[in-house]
Design an enzyme around this catalytic site. Structure first.
Site, PDB file in Angstrom:
ATOM      1  N   ALA A 141     -74.954 -29.240 -47.520  1.00 37.10           N
ATOM      2  CA  ALA A 141     -74.566 -27.835 -47.459  1.00 37.10           C
ATOM      3  C   ALA A 141     -73.335 -27.626 -46.581  1.00 37.10           C
ATOM      4  O   ALA A 141     -72.594 -26.650 -46.757  1.00 37.10           O
ATOM      5  CB  ALA A 141     -75.732 -26.998 -46.940  1.00 37.10           C
ATOM      6  N   ASP A 197     -25.279 -35.101 -54.870  1.00 33.68           N
ATOM      7  CA  ASP A 197     -24.007 -35.623 -55.345  1.00 33.68           C
ATOM      8  C   ASP A 197     -23.392 -34.594 -56.291  1.00 33.68           C
ATOM      9  O   ASP A 197     -23.893 -33.488 -56.434  1.00 33.68           O
ATOM     10  CB  ASP A 197     -24.256 -36.961 -56.047  1.00 33.68           C
ATOM     11  CG  ASP A 197     -22.965 -37.749 -56.232  1.00 33.68           C
ATOM     12  OD1 ASP A 197     -21.910 -37.223 -55.866  1.00 33.68           O
ATOM     13  OD2 ASP A 197     -23.041 -38.876 -56.748  1.00 33.68           O
TER      14      ASP A 197
END
Length: 479
Positions: free
Chosen positions: A314, A360
């Site tokens: 749980a 680039d």
């Protein structure tokens, strides 16, 4: 690097093959002598067999793939999952040794816990394999066959059988089977975007490229070389193979892809740390619960263990991994709406820490595809709908103000004048011309093109110069 030797018994192959960085500075005669190759007759079949044995097949080495069991183990190798497995085992034992409502409840626990583990494992496995997919994509780029000159005859051979020293014949549409030094070209252009990021075809030459430091010449400037997996967009050529398989430029990329290290993002590292703390806390609570159930309430040992483990379950956030994955998926879909595509889900979290992006020139960020956006005649401008999926003349709409801007400042002509023509304007602004007008206007570009469209006019299998392809595609109406 040069071609790699795996057997030193072959006398005819070069013993001092230069490195890959040096081939472009050598003239044709030097390269031919280095590989002991006749540029007119090519290699003999006997020599091909020897070199194939020495250098190996022209294939990329595949990284050992993980088995399905290895992938499953990586997903369940977690402290919280181990606790769930232990709980499932104990629940199964309890179900097998009990009856009535207790048995049903225990089997339900087993099914639920097993279901949670299976679902989380499936979700995790589906996110794996990015490096493998990249390697497969590189492998798919290689040529399946090649045209070579052997014993004076032009023959077609499997791409894997190409060896260093082979004379390869290239023509429009061919995918280059190996790295080669060009010895004869006729208007040859190659698409090298996969290697250099250049969106336009590179025009090739045969002359040696002088350089004091050969390795300093960028890949895109080695115009007397043709590279494996790139595409011939136009022209014809002959070349001497200088590298095959893993020794090609694409082979080096494949090697780097195979060496990609899997690193966890900050979120995943934190989740692992939290999981350990939760596991420690769960174990302590389970021990305390067992002691209370067994010593104070006088339960039997099996029931006490079951109560302790159920209490532990749980507290375990078994859906944590699934929730994180779904959160990533939502973030990726949200970014996709803003034209940002993320291939690996955890990268979304990493992007949140990025402060600087270095890129680039734009060629490395494009899809290496070109689309015609406008058609300009002597007395009108026609805007082309680049987003349409239909092939109709309605794709062209007259809009004389489209791209009709003038330069501001600086030197150069100012296009303020108008073309003088005798033809009548077929339609008014906002209207579309008929199919005959469009085909007539684009006929010159189509007739001068050697481009071939892909399947059903699409990009799958297209061949040729991107500019020519764009014109031919704009004129294609499905018939």
């Amino acid at each position: 690097m040069g071609a790699k030797k795996v057997n030193n018994d072959v006398e005819s192959a070069p013993q001092d093959a230069p490195k890959q960085e040096c081939w472009h500075v050598m003239d044709i005669e030097q390269v031919a002598n280095m590989w002991n190759t006749d540029v007119k007759l090519g290699l003999s079949q006997n020599e091909v067999e020897k070199r194939l044995e020495e250098y190996g097949p022209n294939q990329l080495t595949e990284k050992a793939k993980k088995t399905i069991w290895q992938k499953i183990w990586e997903q369940i190798n977690n402290v919280l999952v181990f606790i769930l497995v232990v709980v499932a085992i104990v629940s199964a034992i309890k179900a097998a040794t009990s009856s009535g409502q207790d048995m049903i409840t225990s089997w339900i626990e087993v099914v639920l816990i097993t279901g949670v583990i299976v679902v989380n494992t499936i979700i995790g496995i589906r996110q794996e394999g990015s490096a493998e997919k990249s390697a497969e994509a590189l492998k798919a780029m290689l040529s399946s066959d090649a045209t070579v000159i052997r014993e004076g005859k032009t023959v077609s051979v499997p791409g894997a059988d190409v060896v260093p020293g082979d004379i390869v014949v290239l023509s429009t549409g061919d995918r280059i089977p190996a790295d080669m030094r060009l010895i004869q070209v006729s208007n040859l252009g190659c698409q090298e975007a996969a290697l250099t990021g250049e969106s336009l075809p590179v025009e090739k030459i045969t002359e040696a490229i002088p350089a004091e430091n050969p390795a300093s010449v960028p890949l895109g400037d080695r115009k007397n070389l043709a590279f494996s997996a790139t595409l011939v967009s136009g022209g014809e050529a002959l070349g001497i193979v200088i590298s095959t398989g893993d020794n090609t430029e694409i082979g080096e990329i494949n090697s780097l892809v195979g060496q990609v290290e899997k690193k966890k993002t900050n979120v995943l590292v934190q989740i692992d740390l939290v999981s350990k703390f939760i596991a420690l806390f769960v174990v302590i609570v389970a021990i305390v619960t067992f002691c209370v159930a067994y010593f104070q309430t006088k339960m039997d040992a099996l029931h006490a263990v079951s109560v302790a483990l159920v209490t532990s379950v749980a507290m375990i956030p078994e859906g944590l991994a699934a929730i994180v994955t779904l959160t990533y998926a939502y973030a990726v879909s949200n970014m996709a709406e803003h034209n940002a595509i993320v291939r690996v889900l955890p990268a979304v979290e990493t992007l949140g820490s990025v402060t600087v992006i270095c890129s680039d020139k734009t060629g490395t960020l494009t899809k290496n595809e070109m689309t015609m956006v406008a058609l300009v005649t002597s007395n009108g401008r026609y805007k082309f709908d680049t987003d349409t999926t239909e092939r109709t003349p309605n794709n062209f709409t007259r809009e004389d103000s489209f791209m009709a801007h003038c330069r501001k400042g600086g030197e150069g002509a100012h296009p303020k004048g108008k073309f003088q023509g005798t033809e009548t304007t077929p339609v008014s602004n906002g209207q579309s011309p008929d199919i005959d007008f469009v085909r007539g206007a684009l006929a010159g570009g189509v007739l001068c093109s050697k481009a071939t469209l892909g399947v059903d006019g699409g990009r799958d299998g297209e061949i040729g110069n991107p500019t020519e392809i764009a014109i031919v595609r704009a004129e294609y109406f499905g018939d």
